[in-house]
Design a protein around this motif. Structure first.
Motif, PDB file in Angstrom:
ATOM      1  N   GLN A 131     -46.579 -22.415  12.188  1.00 23.00           N
ATOM      2  CA  GLN A 131     -47.671 -21.517  11.753  1.00 23.00           C
ATOM      3  C   GLN A 131     -48.624 -21.205  12.911  1.00 23.00           C
ATOM      4  O   GLN A 131     -49.256 -20.158  12.928  1.00 23.00           O
ATOM      5  CB  GLN A 131     -48.483 -22.169  10.629  1.00 23.00           C
ATOM      6  CG  GLN A 131     -47.746 -22.255   9.311  1.00 23.00           C
ATOM      7  CD  GLN A 131     -48.354 -23.318   8.380  1.00 23.00           C
ATOM      8  OE1 GLN A 131     -49.228 -24.098   8.778  1.00 23.00           O
ATOM      9  NE2 GLN A 131     -47.873 -23.344   7.148  1.00 23.00           N
ATOM     10  N   SER A 132     -48.744 -22.155  13.852  1.00 24.65           N
ATOM     11  CA  SER A 132     -49.695 -21.996  14.958  1.00 24.65           C
ATOM     12  C   SER A 132     -49.074 -21.296  16.164  1.00 24.65           C
ATOM     13  O   SER A 132     -49.752 -21.026  17.140  1.00 24.65           O
ATOM     14  CB  SER A 132     -50.202 -23.365  15.427  1.00 24.65           C
ATOM     15  OG  SER A 132     -50.555 -24.161  14.341  1.00 24.65           O
ATOM     16  N   GLY A 133     -47.767 -21.057  16.127  1.00 27.33           N
ATOM     17  CA  GLY A 133     -47.019 -20.575  17.277  1.00 27.33           C
ATOM     18  C   GLY A 133     -47.639 -19.362  17.954  1.00 27.33           C
ATOM     19  O   GLY A 133     -48.361 -18.599  17.295  1.00 27.33           O
ATOM     20  N   PRO A 134     -47.407 -19.187  19.274  1.00 26.71           N
ATOM     21  CA  PRO A 134     -46.463 -19.964  20.060  1.00 26.71           C
ATOM     22  C   PRO A 134     -46.945 -21.403  20.280  1.00 26.71           C
ATOM     23  O   PRO A 134     -48.098 -21.622  20.637  1.00 26.71           O
ATOM     24  CB  PRO A 134     -46.363 -19.212  21.387  1.00 26.71           C
ATOM     25  CG  PRO A 134     -47.617 -18.390  21.464  1.00 26.71           C
ATOM     26  CD  PRO A 134     -48.036 -18.109  20.059  1.00 26.71           C
ATOM     27  N   ALA A 135     -46.026 -22.334  20.042  1.00 26.67           N
ATOM     28  CA  ALA A 135     -46.366 -23.751  20.168  1.00 26.67           C
ATOM     29  C   ALA A 135     -45.292 -24.444  21.020  1.00 26.67           C
ATOM     30  O   ALA A 135     -44.168 -23.955  21.129  1.00 26.67           O
ATOM     31  CB  ALA A 135     -46.442 -24.385  18.788  1.00 26.67           C
ATOM     32  N   THR A 193     -39.369 -26.174  23.050  1.00 30.78           N
ATOM     33  CA  THR A 193     -39.333 -27.613  23.340  1.00 30.78           C
ATOM     34  C   THR A 193     -38.985 -27.869  24.812  1.00 30.78           C
ATOM     35  O   THR A 193     -38.302 -27.051  25.447  1.00 30.78           O
ATOM     36  CB  THR A 193     -38.302 -28.341  22.450  1.00 30.78           C
ATOM     37  OG1 THR A 193     -36.986 -28.059  22.939  1.00 30.78           O
ATOM     38  CG2 THR A 193     -38.407 -27.918  20.994  1.00 30.78           C
ATOM     39  N   TYR A 194     -39.432 -29.017  25.290  1.00 28.83           N
ATOM     40  CA  TYR A 194     -39.293 -29.378  26.700  1.00 28.83           C
ATOM     41  C   TYR A 194     -39.063 -30.888  26.755  1.00 28.83           C
ATOM     42  O   TYR A 194     -39.786 -31.641  26.108  1.00 28.83           O
ATOM     43  CB  TYR A 194     -40.587 -29.044  27.462  1.00 28.83           C
ATOM     44  CG  TYR A 194     -41.015 -27.596  27.259  1.00 28.83           C
ATOM     45  CD1 TYR A 194     -40.710 -26.612  28.180  1.00 28.83           C
ATOM     46  CD2 TYR A 194     -41.703 -27.214  26.081  1.00 28.83           C
ATOM     47  CE1 TYR A 194     -41.069 -25.284  27.960  1.00 28.83           C
ATOM     48  CE2 TYR A 194     -42.061 -25.889  25.856  1.00 28.83           C
ATOM     49  CZ  TYR A 194     -41.736 -24.921  26.802  1.00 28.83           C
ATOM     50  OH  TYR A 194     -42.073 -23.605  26.576  1.00 28.83           O
ATOM     51  N   ALA A 195     -38.064 -31.322  27.529  1.00 27.01           N
ATOM     52  CA  ALA A 195     -37.889 -32.761  27.776  1.00 27.01           C
ATOM     53  C   ALA A 195     -38.061 -32.972  29.277  1.00 27.01           C
ATOM     54  O   ALA A 195     -37.777 -32.067  30.067  1.00 27.01           O
ATOM     55  CB  ALA A 195     -36.508 -33.213  27.329  1.00 27.01           C
ATOM     56  N   LEU A 196     -38.527 -34.146  29.655  1.00 28.71           N
ATOM     57  CA  LEU A 196     -38.807 -34.323  31.086  1.00 28.71           C
ATOM     58  C   LEU A 196     -38.713 -35.779  31.520  1.00 28.71           C
ATOM     59  O   LEU A 196     -38.811 -36.715  30.721  1.00 28.71           O
ATOM     60  CB  LEU A 196     -40.218 -33.795  31.392  1.00 28.71           C
ATOM     61  CG  LEU A 196     -41.388 -34.540  30.715  1.00 28.71           C
ATOM     62  CD1 LEU A 196     -42.009 -35.575  31.653  1.00 28.71           C
ATOM     63  CD2 LEU A 196     -42.459 -33.548  30.274  1.00 28.71           C
ATOM     64  N   THR A 236     -48.312 -26.398  29.483  1.00 31.98           N
ATOM     65  CA  THR A 236     -49.273 -25.309  29.743  1.00 31.98           C
ATOM     66  C   THR A 236     -48.736 -24.123  30.537  1.00 31.98           C
ATOM     67  O   THR A 236     -49.275 -23.032  30.421  1.00 31.98           O
ATOM     68  CB  THR A 236     -50.487 -25.839  30.547  1.00 31.98           C
ATOM     69  OG1 THR A 236     -50.030 -26.281  31.832  1.00 31.98           O
ATOM     70  CG2 THR A 236     -51.201 -26.971  29.843  1.00 31.98           C
ATOM     71  N   SER A 237     -47.747 -24.327  31.383  1.00 32.78           N
ATOM     72  CA  SER A 237     -47.451 -23.277  32.366  1.00 32.78           C
ATOM     73  C   SER A 237     -46.894 -21.999  31.736  1.00 32.78           C
ATOM     74  O   SER A 237     -45.912 -22.047  30.982  1.00 32.78           O
ATOM     75  CB  SER A 237     -46.453 -23.798  33.403  1.00 32.78           C
ATOM     76  OG  SER A 237     -46.102 -22.724  34.253  1.00 32.78           O
ATOM     77  N   ALA A 241     -43.012 -20.457  29.510  1.00 30.36           N
ATOM     78  CA  ALA A 241     -43.315 -20.060  28.122  1.00 30.36           C
ATOM     79  C   ALA A 241     -42.072 -19.600  27.367  1.00 30.36           C
ATOM     80  O   ALA A 241     -41.965 -19.806  26.154  1.00 30.36           O
ATOM     81  CB  ALA A 241     -44.369 -18.950  28.117  1.00 30.36           C
ATOM     82  N   ASP A 242     -41.119 -19.023  28.073  1.00 37.85           N
ATOM     83  CA  ASP A 242     -39.911 -18.531  27.385  1.00 37.85           C
ATOM     84  C   ASP A 242     -38.781 -19.548  27.382  1.00 37.85           C
ATOM     85  O   ASP A 242     -37.743 -19.319  26.764  1.00 37.85           O
ATOM     86  CB  ASP A 242     -39.422 -17.224  28.046  1.00 37.85           C
ATOM     87  CG  ASP A 242     -40.445 -16.104  27.851  1.00 37.85           C
ATOM     88  OD1 ASP A 242     -41.163 -16.123  26.826  1.00 37.85           O
ATOM     89  OD2 ASP A 242     -40.551 -15.240  28.746  1.00 37.85           O
TER      90      ASP A 242
END
Ligand SMILES: NC(=O)c1ccc[n+]([C@@H]2O[C@H](COP(=O)([O-])OP(=O)(O)OC[C@H]3O[C@@H](n4cnc5c(N)ncnc54)[C@H](OP(=O)(O)O)[C@@H]3O)[C@@H](O)[C@H]2O)c1
Length: 282
Positions: A131-135, A193-196, A236-237, A241-242
């Protein structure tokens, strides 16, 4: 500081210390309202004050979250949802390494705390994220996932078997990558999503290593400020974003171990983990 998160809400787990504490402060410096989701209010006071100073009045809060109990994870998610705030960034940073035992629900300690708890927490917050996207959902995994050959779904239901817990830690960090990849496929277009891997960081994670070995071991590691850089980048970057479902190190996309790219293994991990959570909650 460029106000990349002005007007946004970010939640960081395990933000009372280490990489999470720096991540929370840096997100606040970017303008976010930051929630520190930690298991001890007392242990979080100093971090909360630090984040409050960076965020400004009314923009830093505490949420009690104990990832070693699925019931506690449900309570934390319910309490968060009741606050009726949007959620733009969730950093699943909390984790443990090199300990032995089982969670309150009987899962191997690393698998339960580092994977099942964060998976349940994220899934309970998913609708709010959508609902808050982009998240963005950021999973702090580890290069240690490269050391394992897969997930033994019988072993994750028993106490830690290895003496050091390192093998089990690697399994839980592989599960973090699977979760990020599978969530990217399931969450819809507004949640990325991002894994690191944060680097090898001189944080409290080495707290069980006795001195002077701890000092010797950690003196050449990067500090927590550097250790938080990739988490902050993924959270944040605009450059990423995509992106979604990828793995990062030193603020760059990296290929994880080939095993972590196995789509059917990621699907299997999701399905089995969901079943474990359902079974434990029945
Ligand atoms: N340090 C490294 O070299 C390194 C390398 C690769 C990946 N990582 C990953 O980076 C993340 C952050 O680690 P760190 O190095 O900053 O370690 P840390 O200083 O030990 O911080 C870990 C955080 O996780 C929290 N936590 C542990 N068990 C929890 C539970 N049951 N419920 C809720 N929170 C819990 C801790 O809370 P308490 O203070 O209450 O225990 C603490 O806030 C972890 O996911 C770790 O696997 C670290």
């Amino acid at each position: 500081m460029s106000g990349l998160l002005a007007g946004k809400v970010a939640l960081v787990t395990g933000a009372n210390t280490g990489i999470g504490r720096v991540t929370a402060r840096r997100l606040a410096e970017e303008g976010a309202h930051v929630i520190l989701a930690c298991r001890s209010r007392d242990k979080s006071e100093a971090a909360l004050a630090e984040v409050q100073a960076a965020a400004g009045p009314g923009k830093a809060d505490f949420l009690a979250l104990d990832l070693s109990s699925l019931a506690a994870v449900r309570s934390a998610a319910a309490e968060w949802l009741a606050r009726d705030l949007p959620l733009h960034v969730l950093v699943n940073n909390a984790g443990l390494a090199g300990q032995r035992g089982v969670t309150k629900d009987g899962f191997e300690l690393h698998f339960g705390v580092n994977h099942l708890g964060p998976m349940l927490f994220t899934n309970l917050l998913l609708e709010r994220l959508q609902q808050s996207g982009p998240a963005r959902v950021v999973m702090v995994s580890s290069k240690m996932h490269e050391r394992v050959t897969g997930i033994d779904y019988e072993a994750v239901r028993r106490p830690t078997r290895s003496v050091t817990g390192v093998a089990e830690y690697g399994v839980s960090k592989l599960a973090n990558i699977y979760f990020a990849k599978e969530l990217a496929r399931r969450a819809g277009p507004t949640v990325h999503t991002y894994a690191l891997h944060p680097g090898v960081v001189a944080s409290d994670i080495w707290r069980r290593v006795p001195q002077p070995f701890r000092w010797i071991m950690t003196r050449n590691m990067v500090d927590v400020e550097t250790g938080a850089e990739t988490s902050v980048y993924c959270a944040t970057s605009p450059a990423v974003a995509d992106d979604t479902g990828l793995y990062y190190q030193r603020a760059k996309v990296r290929a994880p171990a080939p095993l972590a790219e196995d789509r059917s293994a990621a699907e299997d991990c999701w399905r089995r983990s969901e079943a474990f959570i359902a079974e434990a909650s029945a």
